[in-house]
Structures are given as C-alpha cells and as structure tokens.
Design a protein around this motif. Structure first.
Motif, short mmCIF file in Angstrom:
data_model
loop_
_atom_site.label_atom_id
_atom_site.label_comp_id
_atom_site.label_asym_id
_atom_site.label_seq_id
_atom_site.Cartn_x
_atom_site.Cartn_y
_atom_site.Cartn_z
N LEU A 26 17.47 1.93 -11.61
CA LEU A 26 17.50 3.00 -10.59
C LEU A 26 16.11 3.61 -10.39
O LEU A 26 15.73 3.99 -9.29
CB LEU A 26 18.50 4.09 -11.00
CG LEU A 26 19.96 3.64 -10.93
CD1 LEU A 26 20.87 4.66 -11.59
CD2 LEU A 26 20.38 3.44 -9.48
N LEU A 27 15.37 3.66 -11.48
CA LEU A 27 13.99 4.16 -11.41
C LEU A 27 13.18 3.25 -10.49
O LEU A 27 12.41 3.71 -9.63
CB LEU A 27 13.43 4.14 -12.82
CG LEU A 27 12.16 4.88 -13.13
CD1 LEU A 27 12.41 6.38 -13.00
CD2 LEU A 27 11.72 4.58 -14.55
N LYS A 28 13.39 1.94 -10.66
CA LYS A 28 12.63 0.98 -9.84
C LYS A 28 13.03 1.09 -8.38
O LYS A 28 12.28 0.74 -7.49
CB LYS A 28 12.86 -0.44 -10.35
CG LYS A 28 12.23 -0.64 -11.71
CD LYS A 28 12.13 -2.10 -12.07
CE LYS A 28 11.52 -2.24 -13.45
NZ LYS A 28 12.29 -3.04 -14.35
N LYS A 29 14.27 1.56 -8.15
CA LYS A 29 14.73 1.68 -6.76
C LYS A 29 14.42 3.05 -6.17
O LYS A 29 14.95 3.41 -5.12
CB LYS A 29 16.24 1.40 -6.68
CG LYS A 29 16.57 -0.07 -6.85
CD LYS A 29 18.07 -0.30 -6.79
CE LYS A 29 18.42 -1.74 -7.13
NZ LYS A 29 18.26 -2.67 -6.03
N LEU A 66 -5.93 4.55 -5.49
CA LEU A 66 -5.36 3.49 -4.65
C LEU A 66 -6.22 2.23 -4.67
O LEU A 66 -7.45 2.32 -4.65
CB LEU A 66 -5.21 3.98 -3.20
CG LEU A 66 -4.36 5.26 -3.04
CD1 LEU A 66 -4.37 5.72 -1.59
CD2 LEU A 66 -2.94 5.02 -3.51
N ASP A 67 -5.55 1.06 -4.72
CA ASP A 67 -6.31 -0.20 -4.68
C ASP A 67 -7.06 -0.31 -3.36
O ASP A 67 -8.18 -0.81 -3.31
CB ASP A 67 -5.37 -1.40 -4.84
CG ASP A 67 -4.74 -1.41 -6.22
OD1 ASP A 67 -5.33 -0.76 -7.12
OD2 ASP A 67 -3.67 -2.01 -6.39
N ALA A 126 0.86 -1.20 0.00
CA ALA A 126 0.00 0.00 0.00
C ALA A 126 0.89 1.24 0.00
O ALA A 126 0.63 2.21 -0.70
CB ALA A 126 -0.91 -0.01 1.22
N GLU A 127 2.00 1.13 0.78
CA GLU A 127 2.91 2.28 0.89
C GLU A 127 3.58 2.56 -0.46
O GLU A 127 3.65 3.70 -0.90
CB GLU A 127 3.96 1.97 1.96
CG GLU A 127 4.97 3.07 2.08
CD GLU A 127 6.07 2.73 3.07
OE1 GLU A 127 5.74 2.27 4.18
OE2 GLU A 127 7.24 2.92 2.72
N VAL A 177 3.29 5.98 -2.57
CA VAL A 177 4.45 6.79 -2.95
C VAL A 177 4.47 7.02 -4.46
O VAL A 177 4.63 8.15 -4.93
CB VAL A 177 5.78 6.13 -2.48
CG1 VAL A 177 6.97 6.85 -3.05
CG2 VAL A 177 5.85 6.09 -0.96
N SER A 178 4.25 5.94 -5.23
CA SER A 178 4.34 6.14 -6.68
C SER A 178 3.18 7.01 -7.19
O SER A 178 3.37 7.81 -8.11
CB SER A 178 4.44 4.80 -7.43
OG SER A 178 3.27 4.08 -7.22
N THR A 179 2.00 6.91 -6.57
CA THR A 179 0.88 7.76 -7.01
C THR A 179 1.18 9.22 -6.69
O THR A 179 0.96 10.11 -7.52
CB THR A 179 -0.43 7.33 -6.29
OG1 THR A 179 -0.58 5.93 -6.44
CG2 THR A 179 -1.63 8.03 -6.89
N ILE A 180 1.72 9.44 -5.49
CA ILE A 180 2.03 10.83 -5.12
C ILE A 180 3.11 11.40 -6.04
O ILE A 180 3.01 12.54 -6.49
CB ILE A 180 2.44 10.88 -3.63
CG1 ILE A 180 1.18 10.63 -2.82
CG2 ILE A 180 3.14 12.19 -3.27
CD1 ILE A 180 1.10 11.15 -1.47
#
Ligand SMILES: C[S@@+](CC[C@H](N)C(=O)[O-])C[C@H]1O[C@@H](n2cnc3c(N)ncnc32)[C@H](O)[C@@H]1O
Length: 500
Positions: free
Chosen positions: A316-319, A29-30, A2-3, A7-10
């Motif tokens: 790096l994007l994924k991290k 959010l799901d 969920a976190e 984060v990615s939505t924000i």
C-alpha cells in the motif's frame, strides 16, 4: 518517472517540515526543472497529499493543510474508558441480546443442551476451517450456525479489541468531534457496536457508522443487535449494513470524506485474490477518505495472517498511502517487511455467560476465547506519522542492515519495540525494527541483568522508539535472526516524538 520522484520527494520533505519552498526540492531531483514547471506537475496532487501552495516572489511555499481539531478525552471520559478496560466484558445488554438472538433463530432456549452442542460443533468447524491453508478455506457465513458460532466465540474478543483500538486512536489524536466511519466486512456488526459502546462513555463526540457485508446471515444478526443495543437518535448513528461484495464495490454509493475506514479481520478472508488485488481494494476505497482521514487494518496475530498483513501495508505504501504507525522508517528508507511477525496484545477478556455455558464440558478450552492479540496498521493519504524521529548517516547508531558486520561486538542501535514479551521469566525477548533489516532482530535480556537503566525494554509499550546503547550482537543460526544482548552495562532510553 520525474513526477513520481517529485511526489515522493515532496512527501519526504513535508513529513519533517510544516512549510517549505518548492525550490528546496530541486537539488534532490535527478532531472532538475524550473520551479513553475514543477508547480504545474505537482499542483493537482497537493490536496491529496494534505498540502496547499502559496506563490511568493516566483517561488511556491508548500504548507500542510491543518488537520481537524482532534477529539481529546477529558479526565472523566478517560476514567470511564479505563473502568471499561478493567472490567473487560461485553455490556450486559449486548450479551443478553446475543443470547436472545440465538433463541429466536433456533426456536429453542439458547442454553438448551442440544443448542449448546450445535454451537460447540459450529465453533470447532469454524476453527478447523480457519487453520486450513488459505486455498482450502471456505468461510462463507451462509449457514445460520456459522454466524451463531461467531457470535458465541469471536464476537466478545473482537468487540473488546476494537475498543482498545479506539482508545489508541483517541490517545493518538486521530478521533474528531464528529466522524464518518466505514467498516468493511462488518460481520454481525462487531466494530459498529463497539464504537457505539466506546462513544457512550464520551461526553459530546458523534459518529455516523456505515458498513459493508456480503453475508445475509451476518446482516440479519447485525440488524437485530443494532436495534437492541444502539439507542435511536443517540450520538452514534449506526446505518444498516449495505449488502455488497467488496471485490466489486460501487464507490459512488459510499459516503464521501470518510474520516476512518476499518478493515477488521476481513482482508485475510479474500482468499481467491492476490496481495496486489487486496491492495487495490484498499486503494480504491481510500479515494473516499477525507484528506486527513485514516485507514485502520486489523488482522489476527497468527504468523500467516500477521506477516501477510505487514507485507500488504508495504504494498500500500508503494501504491501511494503512507504508514502512520506502528511502523516508523527511522532511517528514511522503506522496509521490505521480511517475515515481519509483529502483533499487539491486551489483557484477556472476562467470560460472557454464553461462553461460560459453552465451557461447561470436558474440552472446555476449545470453546473459550479470551486472548486479545492482533496485528494492526494505520495508513493515511497525507504524511502524518505517529513518530517523527529520524536518524541520518552521521548518527552514532548502527543500522540493523549492518548488524552482520558487527557480530560479537558491542554497538548502539535505535529501533521500535514491535512485540510484547516473546521470552519467559528467565530471559526476556522483544522484537525490534528500524526499517532497514532483511533479517529479524530481537533484544534479549536475561532477567539477572535487569537494571533501572535497561528495563525500559520490558516496560515500554508496543510501538515505542528505543535507543539501546552498548548491546552485544549475536547471530542466531537456527532462526536466521540477530539477537542484541542487553546486559547490566546496557543503557536504554525511549524517545517521545513531537506530533504535529
Ligand atoms: C472474520 S469476519 C470479521 C467481522 C468483523 N469485522 C470482526 O472484526 O469481527 C469477516 C467478515 O468479512 C466478510 N467478507 C469476507 N469477504 C467479503 C467480501 N468479499 N465482501 C464483503 N464481505 C466479505 C465476511 O462475510 C465476514 O462477515
């Protein structure tokens, strides 16, 4: 989970809006949660995202933290830089200092035929080593001649290349009036010395440059050149390089709030570690970055190093880092960098006296290195992007991922120009990317079809976003690629995105 989604939505929403309410992200959010619960999850992460929150009537307004004022070049400063790029030669003082250093190290004049012959051999050995498959390479720079060969052959090109990169950073507004810079794998100080030279043509910008290097021979050369070339007490302070192996870095020993971290031609030398470990090294160092700081990764343009570097940026994007440029994911989805071979070019440098002397022989081409070609990426911890252009499902453009359904048809597309000329005078070819393709895509323009309406494909700079209307889709089986044929009925325009 969920976190992660929060984060990615924000991040996504903040990339397109200066300010928004936390409640606005709930529909994406799901597992929707009440605003105060979302806030307790996200609030520790906001500073790293370059955001802050303000409570308003039971909701939270999320606002981007304003960036430091960019250092923009005045007309006079720009003219001085342009004059340097017209000359494209390393400064005379630096060229002489390199010659003197060689003389000091070998105990004979640098242009003694015996020394020139040894430099020839060192250059050839270094190039042979470079082209071995990664596992067979042994680049260690433990012998004096490997560094002297580097000074003679690689230094001038990488020095001027770094200056081009700084001009790009300046144009993008990524330089500040006072900067802390860290150069990783500095070698003989190519990047710090180029910074000192670039800043010498600015009026009042300042920089403190730190660097890391493991080779003692390189550190010795760097120290000599720094003492000879960088004025003491000047606006650029080049600190002595710290001897360390970047696979085992003591973060506490590094400065904090670094504005720019540079990896120039170094990550490809970490031969014994996986892509994952390389990415972790960058992520670890990014902890010392200022919230509005940038990471600049530069690698040679050859296919192997260039494609690997592009895959690294996706890792790096994924991290958690974001890509400022040159990539721009205009459809919102992240690409998978399929065999992405993309590099920038600049006009060749002029020969230094040392390189001219090395070239006085039969196989002169082996000792002359003047071409500037490099792959680069700029990454950030905040969501700043070079381009804010976005397309959505309803737009009148086709995603590259759908090209296979339109072979033989005329379509409209939008994408970033990701190469210089790959064709020839008869048929111009340029790589395009919209972030969705799994197969390479090229725009192909036969020269007899050039019109004022379509010639932007040839003249727009690397990294420009282009809209191409009325191109014919062809599949190139031999190269497993899609060609978008531009003809005299094609209309191409460029997008100048607003930067915040
Ligand atoms: C090709 S040189 C690049 C030098 C300079 N950055 C430039 O662009 O010209 C790579 C440098 O990275 C250094 N290097 C490679 N692996 C390293 C490591 N694990 N730790 C520290 N330095 C390393 C090498 O010693 C060498 O000086």
């Amino acid at each position: 989970m969920a976190e992660k989604q929060l984060v990615s939505t924000i991040k996504y929403v903040a990339a397109s809006k200066q300010a928004f309410f936390l409640s606005e992200v709930i529909p994406y959010l799901d597992k929707p949660l009440p605003v105060h619960e979302l806030f307790s999850i996200i609030s520790p992460k906001l500073p790293d995202l370059g955001l802050r929150a303000k409570q308003i009537d039971g909701d939270f307004e999320i606002i981007r933290i304003p960036h430091a004022q960019p250092y923009l070049l005045s007309l006079e400063e720009s003219k001085r830089q342009v004059a340097f790029f017209s000359a494209r030669i390393i400064p005379d003082l630096l060229a002489r200092s390199i010659e003197q250093y060689i003389t000091k190290k070998v105990g004979k004049e640098w242009d003694d035929p015996v020394i020139i012959e040894r430099l020839h051999r060192a250059i050839v050995a270094q190039k042979d080593d470079y082209w071995k498959p990664a596992r067979g390479r042994s680049l260690q720079y433990t012998k004096a001649y490997s560094v002297l060969g580097y000074l003679a052959y690689h230094f001038p090109v990488y020095f001027v290349q770094t200056e081009y990169l700084f001009m790009m950073l300046a144009r993008d507004g990524l330089l500040k009036k006072s900067m802390t810079i860290l150069d990783i794998g500095t070698g003989p100080g190519v990047v710090p010395l180029a910074i000192a030279d670039f800043y010498a043509r600015l009026d009042d910008a300042r920089a403190t440059v730190y660097s890391l290097e493991r080779s003692e021979e390189h550190i010795e050369a760097f120290t000599y050149l720094r003492n000879a070339f960088v004025p003491r007490g000047g606006r650029v302070s080049v600190k002595p390089p710290v001897k360390t192996d970047i696979r085992m870095i003591d973060l506490a020993a590094l400065p904090d709030k670094i504005d720019l971290i540079i990896f120039s031609n170094v990550l490809n030398e970490l031969l014994d570690v996986s892509m994952e470990v390389r990415a972790d090294i960058v992520i670890q160092l990014s902890e010392r970055l200022a919230p509005d700081g940038s990471i600049l990764i530069v690698e040679p343009a050859d296919k192997e190093n260039s494609t690997r570097m592009r895959s690294l940026t996706i890792a790096l994007l994924k991290k958690g880092l974001s890509i400022y440029g040159p990539c721009s994911f205009i459809w919102g989805s992240t690409c998978i960098a399929p065999r992405c071979w993309s590099f920038e070019t600049a006009p060749a440098i002029k020969l230094s006296r040392l390189m001219e002397t090395l070239a006085h022989c039969e196989d002169s081409y082996r000792y002359v290195n003047t071409d500037i070609k490099y792959s680069y990426a700029i990454l950030r911890r905040d969501m700043l992007k070079r381009e804010s252009y976005h397309l959505s499902a309803g737009s009148r453009f086709l995603r590259f991922s759908k090209l296979h359904l339109h072979v033989g048809k005329r379509i409209n597309v939008a994408g970033i120009k990701m190469s210089a000329e790959l064709g020839d005078v008869r048929s111009h070819v340029f790589k395009l990317c919209d972030g969705t393709a799994k197969t390479s895509v090229y725009a192909v323009l036969p020269s007899y079809h050039i019109t004022p309406e379509n010639d932007l494909i040839t003249s727009a700079p690397y990294g420009s976003i282009l809209e191409l209307r009325n191109v014919l889709v062809r599949y190139n089986k031999e190269h497993d690629a899609y060609n978008l044929l531009v003809n005299r009925n094609t209309h191409i325009n460029t997008i100048n995105s607003q930067k915040n």
